[in-house]
Design a protein around this motif. Structure first.
Motif, PDB file in Angstrom:
ATOM      1  N   MET A 102      10.925  11.164 -24.960  1.00 44.66           N
ATOM      2  CA  MET A 102      10.189  10.068 -24.336  1.00 44.66           C
ATOM      3  C   MET A 102       8.747   9.991 -24.809  1.00 44.66           C
ATOM      4  SD  MET A 102      11.117   9.659 -20.360  1.00 44.66           S
ATOM      5  CE  MET A 102      12.574   8.806 -19.856  1.00 44.66           C
ATOM      6  N   GLY A 103       8.119  11.119 -25.075  1.00 43.44           N
ATOM      7  CA  GLY A 103       6.740  11.122 -25.526  1.00 43.44           C
ATOM      8  C   GLY A 103       5.760  11.097 -24.368  1.00 43.44           C
ATOM      9  N   ALA A 104       4.490  11.271 -24.699  1.00 46.32           N
ATOM     10  CA  ALA A 104       3.447  11.367 -23.677  1.00 46.32           C
ATOM     11  C   ALA A 104       3.353  10.107 -22.818  1.00 46.32           C
ATOM     12  CB  ALA A 104       2.101  11.648 -24.343  1.00 46.32           C
ATOM     13  N   TRP A 105       3.608   8.952 -23.432  1.00 46.67           N
ATOM     14  CA  TRP A 105       3.485   7.698 -22.682  1.00 46.67           C
ATOM     15  C   TRP A 105       4.609   7.510 -21.678  1.00 46.67           C
ATOM     16  CZ3 TRP A 105       2.630   3.855 -27.267  1.00 46.67           C
ATOM     17  CH2 TRP A 105       1.402   4.119 -27.864  1.00 46.67           C
ATOM     18  N   GLN A 106       5.704   8.216 -21.894  1.00 46.23           N
ATOM     19  CA  GLN A 106       6.853   8.071 -21.008  1.00 46.23           C
ATOM     20  C   GLN A 106       7.339   9.445 -20.555  1.00 46.23           C
ATOM     21  OE1 GLN A 106       9.684   5.605 -23.094  1.00 46.23           O
ATOM     22  NE2 GLN A 106       8.161   4.041 -23.467  1.00 46.23           N
ATOM     23  N   SER A 107       6.403  10.268 -20.133  1.00 51.52           N
ATOM     24  CA  SER A 107       6.711  11.604 -19.642  1.00 51.52           C
ATOM     25  C   SER A 107       7.752  11.514 -18.530  1.00 51.52           C
ATOM     26  CB  SER A 107       5.436  12.262 -19.107  1.00 51.52           C
ATOM     27  OG  SER A 107       5.720  13.232 -18.135  1.00 51.52           O
ATOM     28  N   GLU A 108       8.831  12.261 -18.693  1.00 47.30           N
ATOM     29  CA  GLU A 108       9.900  12.233 -17.686  1.00 47.30           C
ATOM     30  C   GLU A 108       9.357  12.630 -16.313  1.00 47.30           C
ATOM     31  OE1 GLU A 108      14.402  13.996 -17.016  1.00 47.30           O
ATOM     32  OE2 GLU A 108      13.390  14.321 -18.930  1.00 47.30           O
ATOM     33  N   LYS A 109       8.453  13.607 -16.314  1.00 49.81           N
ATOM     34  CA  LYS A 109       7.843  14.045 -15.047  1.00 49.81           C
ATOM     35  C   LYS A 109       7.070  12.904 -14.383  1.00 49.81           C
ATOM     36  CE  LYS A 109       4.061  17.027 -13.804  1.00 49.81           C
ATOM     37  NZ  LYS A 109       2.875  16.568 -14.423  1.00 49.81           N
ATOM     38  N   ASP A 110       6.281  12.163 -15.155  1.00 48.77           N
ATOM     39  CA  ASP A 110       5.498  11.061 -14.598  1.00 48.77           C
ATOM     40  C   ASP A 110       6.389   9.900 -14.166  1.00 48.77           C
ATOM     41  OD1 ASP A 110       3.235  12.584 -15.052  1.00 48.77           O
ATOM     42  OD2 ASP A 110       2.687  11.521 -16.889  1.00 48.77           O
ATOM     43  N   VAL A 111       7.393   9.581 -14.973  1.00 57.12           N
ATOM     44  CA  VAL A 111       8.340   8.514 -14.614  1.00 57.12           C
ATOM     45  C   VAL A 111       9.043   8.876 -13.311  1.00 57.12           C
ATOM     46  CG1 VAL A 111      10.498   7.387 -15.290  1.00 57.12           C
ATOM     47  CG2 VAL A 111       8.658   7.657 -16.966  1.00 57.12           C
ATOM     48  N   ASP A 112       9.564  10.100 -13.230  1.00 60.11           N
ATOM     49  CA  ASP A 112      10.263  10.532 -12.015  1.00 60.11           C
ATOM     50  C   ASP A 112       9.345  10.499 -10.806  1.00 60.11           C
ATOM     51  OD1 ASP A 112      12.545  10.935 -13.517  1.00 60.11           O
ATOM     52  OD2 ASP A 112      12.368  13.131 -13.545  1.00 60.11           O
ATOM     53  N   PHE A 113       8.106  10.971 -10.971  1.00 59.90           N
ATOM     54  CA  PHE A 113       7.148  10.953  -9.869  1.00 59.90           C
ATOM     55  C   PHE A 113       6.966   9.534  -9.333  1.00 59.90           C
ATOM     56  CE2 PHE A 113       2.622  10.072  -8.875  1.00 59.90           C
ATOM     57  CZ  PHE A 113       2.570  10.701  -7.639  1.00 59.90           C
ATOM     58  N   MET A 114       6.726   8.592 -10.235  1.00 61.16           N
ATOM     59  CA  MET A 114       6.458   7.221  -9.787  1.00 61.16           C
ATOM     60  C   MET A 114       7.695   6.581  -9.170  1.00 61.16           C
ATOM     61  SD  MET A 114       3.765   5.739 -12.571  1.00 61.16           S
ATOM     62  CE  MET A 114       3.018   6.965 -13.633  1.00 61.16           C
ATOM     63  N   LEU A 115       8.847   6.754  -9.791  1.00 61.84           N
ATOM     64  CA  LEU A 115      10.060   6.109  -9.279  1.00 61.84           C
ATOM     65  C   LEU A 115      10.600   6.788  -8.023  1.00 61.84           C
ATOM     66  CD1 LEU A 115      11.994   5.210 -12.547  1.00 61.84           C
ATOM     67  CD2 LEU A 115      10.526   3.746 -11.150  1.00 61.84           C
ATOM     68  N   ASP A 116      10.447   8.096  -7.924  1.00 59.27           N
ATOM     69  CA  ASP A 116      11.057   8.823  -6.813  1.00 59.27           C
ATOM     70  C   ASP A 116      10.119   9.047  -5.631  1.00 59.27           C
ATOM     71  OD1 ASP A 116      13.289   8.992  -8.453  1.00 59.27           O
ATOM     72  OD2 ASP A 116      12.886  11.058  -9.069  1.00 59.27           O
ATOM     73  N   GLU A 117       8.822   9.210  -5.889  1.00 62.51           N
ATOM     74  CA  GLU A 117       7.912   9.607  -4.825  1.00 62.51           C
ATOM     75  C   GLU A 117       6.916   8.540  -4.409  1.00 62.51           C
ATOM     76  OE1 GLU A 117       6.188  13.515  -5.385  1.00 62.51           O
ATOM     77  OE2 GLU A 117       7.842  14.058  -6.722  1.00 62.51           O
ATOM     78  N   CYS A 118       6.760   7.501  -5.178  1.00 65.09           N
ATOM     79  CA  CYS A 118       5.756   6.469  -4.892  1.00 65.09           C
ATOM     80  C   CYS A 118       6.430   5.249  -4.274  1.00 65.09           C
ATOM     81  CB  CYS A 118       5.013   6.098  -6.171  1.00 65.09           C
ATOM     82  SG  CYS A 118       4.001   7.457  -6.812  1.00 65.09           S
ATOM     83  N   GLU A 119       5.877   4.803  -3.158  1.00 61.96           N
ATOM     84  CA  GLU A 119       6.515   3.725  -2.392  1.00 61.96           C
ATOM     85  C   GLU A 119       5.818   2.366  -2.522  1.00 61.96           C
ATOM     86  OE1 GLU A 119       9.451   4.256  -1.077  1.00 61.96           O
ATOM     87  OE2 GLU A 119       9.300   6.345  -1.733  1.00 61.96           O
ATOM     88  N   THR A 120       4.500   2.355  -2.643  1.00 62.73           N
ATOM     89  CA  THR A 120       3.748   1.097  -2.641  1.00 62.73           C
ATOM     90  C   THR A 120       3.321   0.765  -4.061  1.00 62.73           C
ATOM     91  OG1 THR A 120       2.964   1.585  -0.416  1.00 62.73           O
ATOM     92  CG2 THR A 120       1.782  -0.119  -1.636  1.00 62.73           C
ATOM     93  N   TRP A 121       3.869  -0.331  -4.579  1.00 63.26           N
ATOM     94  CA  TRP A 121       3.635  -0.741  -5.966  1.00 63.26           C
ATOM     95  C   TRP A 121       2.858  -2.058  -5.981  1.00 63.26           C
ATOM     96  CZ3 TRP A 121       6.449   0.928 -10.680  1.00 63.26           C
ATOM     97  CH2 TRP A 121       7.078   2.160 -10.501  1.00 63.26           C
ATOM     98  N   ALA A 122       1.624  -2.005  -6.480  1.00 64.69           N
ATOM     99  CA  ALA A 122       0.853  -3.225  -6.716  1.00 64.69           C
ATOM    100  C   ALA A 122       1.299  -3.774  -8.066  1.00 64.69           C
ATOM    101  CB  ALA A 122      -0.635  -2.917  -6.726  1.00 64.69           C
TER     102      ALA A 122
END
Length: 137
Positions: free
Chosen positions: A1-21
């Motif tokens: 995925m590379g730095a721009w699409q870090s699996e850890k960051d993607v998972d964090f945003m999709l799984d743990e973040c609820e409010t999306w502007a």
């Protein structure tokens, strides 16, 4: 995925973040931002339209700027051309967002460096719909 699409960051945003502007979200169902915002809602996320006209979209009150939103934002999801997107990453950091997501085709390497240097995870050049469909979530 590379730095721009870090699996850890993607998972964090999709799984743990609820409010999306959703920057660039208007009331036009033919636009990608509208379709992705509707998908985010179906996936249980609260969406916050960010648009200069501050329209109500998909039942949610819009705001002209990120700074106008009177509650915490988890992710700032940017649907703007690459050359206009960086300022929204900076605003996301300024309002205390927990993550920044630049949609498919939106790339600003300098904004990525500034945002991640500020300790805010950032994903670029992909879409939650793509990630969800590829991961089978």
């Amino acid at each position: 995925m590379g730095a721009w699409q870090s699996e850890k960051d993607v998972d964090f945003m999709l799984d743990e973040c609820e409010t999306w502007a959703v920057v660039g979200l208007s009331g036009r169902p033919d636009r990608t931002a509208y379709r992705i915002a509707a998908l985010l809602q179906r996936r249980g996320k609260q969406i916050v339209p960010i648009h200069p006209d501050a329209p109500k979209v998909l039942g949610e009150q819009g705001y002209a700027t990120l700074a106008d939103v009177p509650f915490p934002i988890d992710v700032v999801d940017v649907f703007r051309r690459s050359e206009a997107a960086g300022e929204f990453a900076d605003q996301a950091v300024a309002v205390g967002a927990r993550g920044v997501w630049f949609q498919l085709g939106v790339i600003d390497e300098d904004a990525f460096l500034r945002t991640t240097a500020a300790g805010v995870p950032m994903v670029m050049n992909t879409c939650p719909a793509i990630v969800w469909s590829q991961s089978g979530r």
